[in-house]
Every structure is written in structure tokens, then in C-alpha cells.
Design a protein around this motif. Structure first.
Motif, PDB file in Angstrom:
ATOM      1  N   PRO A  86       0.822  -1.212   0.000  1.00 57.69           N
ATOM      2  CA  PRO A  86       0.000   0.000   0.000  1.00 57.69           C
ATOM      3  C   PRO A  86       0.861   1.269   0.000  1.00 57.69           C
ATOM      4  CG  PRO A  86      -0.692  -1.547   1.713  1.00 57.69           C
ATOM      5  CD  PRO A  86       0.624  -2.020   1.191  1.00 57.69           C
ATOM      6  N   ASN A  87       0.586   2.138  -0.965  1.00 58.83           N
ATOM      7  CA  ASN A  87       1.317   3.407  -1.101  1.00 58.83           C
ATOM      8  C   ASN A  87       2.837   3.202  -1.038  1.00 58.83           C
ATOM      9  OD1 ASN A  87      -0.941   5.020  -1.508  1.00 58.83           O
ATOM     10  ND2 ASN A  87      -1.263   5.284   0.685  1.00 58.83           N
ATOM     11  N   HIS A  88       3.279   2.170  -1.734  1.00 50.88           N
ATOM     12  CA  HIS A  88       4.706   1.833  -1.760  1.00 50.88           C
ATOM     13  C   HIS A  88       4.990   1.148  -3.098  1.00 50.88           C
ATOM     14  CE1 HIS A  88       8.440   1.433   0.476  1.00 50.88           C
ATOM     15  NE2 HIS A  88       8.571   0.211  -0.001  1.00 50.88           N
ATOM     16  N   PRO A  89       6.207   1.258  -3.611  1.00 50.67           N
ATOM     17  CA  PRO A  89       6.521   0.645  -4.908  1.00 50.67           C
ATOM     18  C   PRO A  89       6.398  -0.885  -4.900  1.00 50.67           C
ATOM     19  CG  PRO A  89       8.236   2.197  -4.246  1.00 50.67           C
ATOM     20  CD  PRO A  89       7.327   2.030  -3.071  1.00 50.67           C
ATOM     21  N   ALA A  90       6.259  -1.451  -6.076  1.00 50.32           N
ATOM     22  CA  ALA A  90       6.136  -2.900  -6.249  1.00 50.32           C
ATOM     23  C   ALA A  90       7.528  -3.531  -6.317  1.00 50.32           C
ATOM     24  CB  ALA A  90       5.326  -3.217  -7.511  1.00 50.32           C
TER      25      ALA A  90
END
Length: 143
Positions: A86-90
């Protein structure tokens, strides 16, 4: 390794990731393993992590046993685990690396403000570092 993800399996992962936002979701995916990993099914499981699920997920031993049983009963290979960021890069975190095991693919779904932004997959290499895998799909995949 190259992954080909069935559109229904991908849809299951993406819906699960968006529905649990702002918390991390997790689940297993199954299919056939060969020159290409053909992912035909994804099954969500409960994030059993105690405490802050915004940055961590955990899968219970019972859910792992159920996943292995499901694969055996349905003549499928248990190919890996998916989870959301969530709200973070993959991209895999240090925590993801510490939890990873060889063979499995690890699909990470970045969810920004409640919507899937990017989907990647990773596998441990011989040096026990994550190496990004190529993803192909039947429909347009957000990347």
C-alpha cells in the motif's frame, strides 16, 4: 523466469489488493511450471500478521498446509505468493527477502491511494537475491 498470468487470476489479485487497502493483502497462486510459469488461479488468504498490517503480511502455517493440499488435490503446482504494498513501490523489501524461499515466485502489487498502480514478480537467484521476472498476461496489465 517468465510468468503468464490468466486474466481471472490477475483480477483476483488486483481486487484483493484494492479491497484491503491501506493494509497489505496476501494469497497464493497456482498453475503449471515449465519453461514458463503459467498462473491459472489465485486464492486470497487472511493476513494473519499481528500489529501493523500496513507494512507487513504473514500467512499462517494452516493456510500454507491448505494451499499445498489444494494444489495436490487439483493437480496444480503451488507457484508462489502474492502480496500488496500500500502506497509503496512494487519492489521487494528487506523483510520480503528475509521471508522468501527458493522456487517460489513473489508477485508484488503496488496500490496507490486505493488503486493498483503496478504489478511485478520476483524470484530468488542462486546468490539468494531477488531477481525480477517477466510478466505476460491475457489483458492489459498495469505496469
Amino acid at each position: 523466469m517468465k510468468l503468464v498470468i490468466d486474466k481471472e487470476a490477475l483480477g483476483t489479485m488486483h481486487r484483493h489488493a484494492e479491497s484491503t487497502f491501506p493494509y497489505e493483502c496476501c494469497g497464493f497462486f497456482y498453475g503449471n511450471d515449465g519453461q514458463v510459469r503459467d498462473i491459472t488461479q489465485a486464492i486470497p488468504v487472511e493476513n494473519s500478521k499481528k500489529g501493523d498490517q500496513r507494512r507487513r503480511f504473514e500467512i499462517s502455517a494452516f493456510d500454507y498446509m491448505q494451499a499445498e493440499k489444494y494444489a495436490a488435490e487439483n493437480d496444480l503446482a503451488l507457484l508462489g505468493i502474492y502480496h500488496s504494498h500500500p502506497n509503496h513501490p512494487a519492489r521487494p523489501s528487506e523483510h520480503d527477502l528475509k521471508q522468501a524461499v527458493p522456487f517460489f515466485s513473489y508477485i508484488i502489487i503496488s496500490v496507490m491511494d486505493g488503486k493498483v498502480a503496478k504489478t511485478t514478480s520476483w524470484q530468488l537467484n542462486d546468490a539468494l537475491k531477488f531477481e525480477e521476472e517477466t510478466i505476460e498476461h491475457e489483458t492489459t496489465l498495469k505496469q
